[in-house]
Write a protein that holds these residues in place. Structure first.
Motif, PDB file in Angstrom:
ATOM      1  N   TYR A   1     -20.874  17.676  13.481  1.00  9.39           N
ATOM      2  CA  TYR A   1     -21.512  18.875  14.017  1.00  9.39           C
ATOM      3  C   TYR A   1     -21.568  19.952  12.928  1.00  9.39           C
ATOM      4  O   TYR A   1     -22.503  20.738  12.861  1.00  9.39           O
ATOM      5  CB  TYR A   1     -20.695  19.432  15.189  1.00  9.39           C
ATOM      6  CG  TYR A   1     -21.051  18.868  16.536  1.00  9.39           C
ATOM      7  CD1 TYR A   1     -22.226  19.235  17.168  1.00  9.39           C
ATOM      8  CD2 TYR A   1     -20.200  17.996  17.193  1.00  9.39           C
ATOM      9  CE1 TYR A   1     -22.546  18.741  18.422  1.00  9.39           C
ATOM     10  CE2 TYR A   1     -20.503  17.500  18.451  1.00  9.39           C
ATOM     11  CZ  TYR A   1     -21.678  17.874  19.065  1.00  9.39           C
ATOM     12  OH  TYR A   1     -21.985  17.385  20.302  1.00  9.39           O
ATOM     13  N   TRP A   2     -20.527  19.998  12.110  1.00  7.80           N
ATOM     14  CA  TRP A   2     -20.380  21.024  11.082  1.00  7.80           C
ATOM     15  C   TRP A   2     -19.413  20.477  10.034  1.00  7.80           C
ATOM     16  O   TRP A   2     -18.951  19.350  10.135  1.00  7.80           O
ATOM     17  CB  TRP A   2     -19.818  22.325  11.684  1.00  7.80           C
ATOM     18  CG  TRP A   2     -18.376  22.236  12.054  1.00  7.80           C
ATOM     19  CD1 TRP A   2     -17.319  22.705  11.341  1.00  7.80           C
ATOM     20  CD2 TRP A   2     -17.799  21.593  13.208  1.00  7.80           C
ATOM     21  NE1 TRP A   2     -16.131  22.410  11.966  1.00  7.80           N
ATOM     22  CE2 TRP A   2     -16.399  21.719  13.115  1.00  7.80           C
ATOM     23  CE3 TRP A   2     -18.329  20.916  14.298  1.00  7.80           C
ATOM     24  CZ2 TRP A   2     -15.541  21.224  14.079  1.00  7.80           C
ATOM     25  CZ3 TRP A   2     -17.465  20.417  15.258  1.00  7.80           C
ATOM     26  CH2 TRP A   2     -16.101  20.562  15.143  1.00  7.80           C
ATOM     27  N   ASN A   3     -19.121  21.281   9.013  1.00  5.66           N
ATOM     28  CA  ASN A   3     -18.135  20.918   8.009  1.00  5.66           C
ATOM     29  C   ASN A   3     -18.586  19.685   7.209  1.00  5.66           C
ATOM     30  O   ASN A   3     -19.770  19.381   7.159  1.00  5.66           O
ATOM     31  CB  ASN A   3     -16.755  20.713   8.644  1.00  5.66           C
ATOM     32  CG  ASN A   3     -15.647  21.250   7.750  1.00  5.66           C
ATOM     33  OD1 ASN A   3     -15.641  21.037   6.549  1.00  5.66           O
ATOM     34  ND2 ASN A   3     -14.704  21.954   8.344  1.00  5.66           N
ATOM     35  N   GLU A   4     -17.638  18.984   6.588  1.00 11.67           N
ATOM     36  CA  GLU A   4     -17.990  17.887   5.690  1.00 11.67           C
ATOM     37  C   GLU A   4     -16.892  16.831   5.693  1.00 11.67           C
ATOM     38  O   GLU A   4     -15.773  17.072   6.152  1.00 11.67           O
ATOM     39  CB  GLU A   4     -18.205  18.415   4.262  1.00 11.67           C
ATOM     40  CG  GLU A   4     -16.982  19.135   3.708  1.00 11.67           C
ATOM     41  CD  GLU A   4     -17.219  19.776   2.352  1.00 11.67           C
ATOM     42  OE1 GLU A   4     -18.328  19.641   1.803  1.00 11.67           O
ATOM     43  OE2 GLU A   4     -16.281  20.410   1.842  1.00 11.67           O
ATOM     44  N   ALA A   5     -17.222  15.660   5.176  1.00  8.98           N
ATOM     45  CA  ALA A   5     -16.260  14.560   5.103  1.00  8.98           C
ATOM     46  C   ALA A   5     -16.686  13.624   3.985  1.00  8.98           C
ATOM     47  O   ALA A   5     -17.794  13.717   3.444  1.00  8.98           O
ATOM     48  CB  ALA A   5     -16.170  13.820   6.436  1.00  8.98           C
ATOM     49  N   LEU A   6     -15.781  12.712   3.647  1.00  4.38           N
ATOM     50  CA  LEU A   6     -16.041  11.730   2.596  1.00  4.38           C
ATOM     51  C   LEU A   6     -15.596  10.373   3.125  1.00  4.38           C
ATOM     52  O   LEU A   6     -14.440  10.203   3.523  1.00  4.38           O
ATOM     53  CB  LEU A   6     -15.264  12.094   1.335  1.00  4.38           C
ATOM     54  CG  LEU A   6     -15.712  11.476   0.004  1.00  4.38           C
ATOM     55  CD1 LEU A   6     -17.102  11.983  -0.373  1.00  4.38           C
ATOM     56  CD2 LEU A   6     -14.717  11.827  -1.090  1.00  4.38           C
ATOM     57  N   LEU A   7     -16.524   9.421   3.144  1.00  2.00           N
ATOM     58  CA  LEU A   7     -16.194   8.075   3.582  1.00  2.00           C
ATOM     59  C   LEU A   7     -15.778   7.248   2.373  1.00  2.00           C
ATOM     60  O   LEU A   7     -16.475   7.219   1.352  1.00  2.00           O
ATOM     61  CB  LEU A   7     -17.389   7.424   4.267  1.00  2.00           C
ATOM     62  CG  LEU A   7     -17.102   6.083   4.954  1.00  2.00           C
ATOM     63  CD1 LEU A   7     -16.266   6.291   6.211  1.00  2.00           C
ATOM     64  CD2 LEU A   7     -18.416   5.359   5.308  1.00  2.00           C
ATOM     65  N   VAL A   8     -14.633   6.579   2.496  1.00  5.97           N
ATOM     66  CA  VAL A   8     -14.109   5.739   1.424  1.00  5.97           C
ATOM     67  C   VAL A   8     -14.237   4.283   1.853  1.00  5.97           C
ATOM     68  O   VAL A   8     -13.647   3.860   2.853  1.00  5.97           O
ATOM     69  CB  VAL A   8     -12.630   6.068   1.133  1.00  5.97           C
ATOM     70  CG1 VAL A   8     -12.119   5.213  -0.021  1.00  5.97           C
ATOM     71  CG2 VAL A   8     -12.460   7.552   0.836  1.00  5.97           C
ATOM     72  N   VAL A   9     -15.047   3.531   1.115  1.00  9.65           N
ATOM     73  CA  VAL A   9     -15.261   2.113   1.426  1.00  9.65           C
ATOM     74  C   VAL A   9     -14.647   1.284   0.303  1.00  9.65           C
ATOM     75  O   VAL A   9     -15.074   1.357  -0.856  1.00  9.65           O
ATOM     76  CB  VAL A   9     -16.757   1.787   1.568  1.00  9.65           C
ATOM     77  CG1 VAL A   9     -16.938   0.324   1.973  1.00  9.65           C
ATOM     78  CG2 VAL A   9     -17.419   2.700   2.594  1.00  9.65           C
ATOM     79  N   LEU A  10     -13.632   0.491   0.643  1.00  9.28           N
ATOM     80  CA  LEU A  10     -13.006  -0.439  -0.296  1.00  9.28           C
ATOM     81  C   LEU A  10     -13.688  -1.804  -0.192  1.00  9.28           C
ATOM     82  O   LEU A  10     -14.412  -2.060   0.782  1.00  9.28           O
ATOM     83  CB  LEU A  10     -11.513  -0.544   0.008  1.00  9.28           C
ATOM     84  CG  LEU A  10     -10.720   0.760  -0.197  1.00  9.28           C
ATOM     85  CD1 LEU A  10      -9.350   0.653   0.437  1.00  9.28           C
ATOM     86  CD2 LEU A  10     -10.609   1.088  -1.673  1.00  9.28           C
ATOM     87  N   PRO A  11     -13.473  -2.703  -1.140  1.00 13.12           N
ATOM     88  CA  PRO A  11     -14.165  -3.998  -1.103  1.00 13.12           C
ATOM     89  C   PRO A  11     -13.858  -4.848   0.123  1.00 13.12           C
ATOM     90  O   PRO A  11     -14.629  -5.740   0.471  1.00 13.12           O
ATOM     91  CB  PRO A  11     -13.693  -4.684  -2.386  1.00 13.12           C
ATOM     92  CG  PRO A  11     -13.338  -3.565  -3.301  1.00 13.12           C
ATOM     93  CD  PRO A  11     -12.754  -2.516  -2.420  1.00 13.12           C
ATOM     94  N   THR A  12     -12.746  -4.580   0.779  1.00 17.61           N
ATOM     95  CA  THR A  12     -12.410  -5.272   2.021  1.00 17.61           C
ATOM     96  C   THR A  12     -11.810  -4.268   2.989  1.00 17.61           C
ATOM     97  O   THR A  12     -11.323  -3.205   2.587  1.00 17.61           O
ATOM     98  CB  THR A  12     -11.394  -6.415   1.787  1.00 17.61           C
ATOM     99  OG1 THR A  12     -10.190  -5.870   1.210  1.00 17.61           O
ATOM    100  CG2 THR A  12     -11.966  -7.467   0.845  1.00 17.61           C
ATOM    101  N   GLY A  13     -11.835  -4.607   4.265  1.00 23.46           N
ATOM    102  CA  GLY A  13     -11.216  -3.754   5.268  1.00 23.46           C
ATOM    103  C   GLY A  13     -12.145  -2.679   5.799  1.00 23.46           C
ATOM    104  O   GLY A  13     -13.273  -2.508   5.332  1.00 23.46           O
ATOM    105  N   ALA A  14     -11.655  -1.947   6.798  1.00 24.68           N
ATOM    106  CA  ALA A  14     -12.451  -0.902   7.445  1.00 24.68           C
ATOM    107  C   ALA A  14     -12.476   0.358   6.583  1.00 24.68           C
ATOM    108  O   ALA A  14     -11.525   0.646   5.860  1.00 24.68           O
ATOM    109  CB  ALA A  14     -11.871  -0.578   8.819  1.00 24.68           C
TER     110      ALA A  14
END
Length: 352
Positions: free
Chosen positions: A58-71
């Motif tokens: 809705y607002w603000n910010e975030a960073l998605l961290v994707v590793l080679p395996t896992g969620a």
């Protein structure tokens, strides 16, 4: 800030679909020998993270961290009070509080990423400096590489889930446009009708642009204040539903529909049918056109125009939006629709 309801229907967007998209990215990461991919999201740039996890801020910010395996892990610069909401509307492995995204990301990389693995960042040049600076100054700074091309390679063509969501968004937009009362005289009346119809129909976001008087100026624009509507005007409506955006444009006449407009609508359909993955350089007579799709964080980005062909291929089956402006003998005509791009041997088709 977004104002529409953001929720997750597992029937409309099954977890298995999101997991499959993440797996496709991870496969490309391993092939490119990337130790991690970082994807920034904000209310202005939500689409890449939403496509992978269904999370839309809705607002603000975030960073998605994707590793080679896992969620994936979401580093969120939100109050911990909304973490339960984040988990309820998204499919991630972990939500971590990160008031300072850049420092949190640098710390995460230090804990989980052995040197000298490379770190892919979607749209690295557009990463806000307060987020980028701590990582660049960390021991992993030299390992940062741009992963925009890697992500774009898997983002299209659209899967059936995304197509269904786009079709629903387009239906919401069309119904809102049909709700415009006959004889509407002011832009404020028009905009309130569009907003009400689309919001009550489930739209997460509604962004209208108007050309209030086509005889005076055919430029679509966001209005600051009110304006009188001419005898002929145009409306562009961009609608988001479950993080999927479409854009639809219509011309409106307060009198009888001009015969030339019917011919223009037929030309629009013919233009759509000539588009395909091998042909993104149309030159319709007395016309200007734009083709948009989603390849990264922006909901819609221009991939080709009548003046500039696509710099990179767009595969058949891609979800895109075509906007066309025709110069007719009795004035301009504007139209726009979402479509599914055709393959080399198949024409494109309108979404609805």
């Amino acid at each position: 800030m977004r104002r529409g309801l953001i929720s997750w229907s597992r029937d409309e967007v099954p977890p298995s679909v999101l997991e499959g998209r993440v797996a496709r990215l991870q496969e490309q990461m391993r092939a490119a020998e990337l130790g991690v991919v970082l994807i920034y999201t904000s209310f202005a740039r939500p689409s890449a993270v939403a496509w992978l996890t269904h999370f839309v801020p809705y607002w603000n910010e975030a960073l998605l961290v994707v590793l080679p395996t896992g969620a994936p892990v979401l580093l969120a610069a939100f109050s911990k009070r909304v973490h339960d909401w984040i988990r309820s509307v998204s499919h991630v492995g972990e939500v971590r509080s990160a008031p300072d995204l850049g420092r949190a990301a640098a710390a995460f990389l230090g804990e989980h990423l052995p040197k000298p693995l490379r770190i892919g960042v979607l749209e690295l040049d557009a990463l806000p400096w307060p987020v980028a600076e701590p990582m660049i100054k960390s021991e992993h700074g030299r390992a940062l590489v741009d992963a925009t091309g890697l992500f774009a390679a898997i983002r299209q063509p659209a899967d059936e889930v995304e197509i269904r969501l786009a079709r629903r968004a387009a239906t919401i937009a069309v119904q809102a446009l049909k709700a415009i009362p006959t004889g509407t005289k002011r832009a404020s009346e028009l905009l309130s009708v569009l907003e009400r119809s689309a919001r009550l129909d489930g739209a997460e976001e509604v962004l209208p642009r108007l050309a209030p008087d086509l005889r005076a100026n055919a430029t679509l624009r966001r209005l600051e204040g009110d304006a009188l509507l001419g005898e002929r005007y145009a409306v562009e409506l961009s609608v988001a539903y479950k993080a999927t955006w479409v854009r639809i444009t219509r011309c409106v006449s307060t009198q009888a529909v001009p015969p030339s407009w019917r011919g223009a609508a037929n030309r629009f359909v013919e233009t759509v049918e000539r588009l395909n993955e091998a042909n993104l350089s149309l030159e319709p007579k007395n016309a200007a056109w734009t083709l948009e799709t989603c390849r990264g964080s922006p909901p819609l980005s221009i991939v080709a125009t009548g003046e500039a062909p696509s710099p990179s291929p767009l595969p058949g089956g891609s979800l895109a939006c075509l906007s066309l402006r025709l110069k007719l003998d009795d004035g301009p005509w504007l139209g726009g629709e979402p479509l599914i791009l055709g393959g080399r041997e198949q024409p494109s088709r309108l979404l609805i």
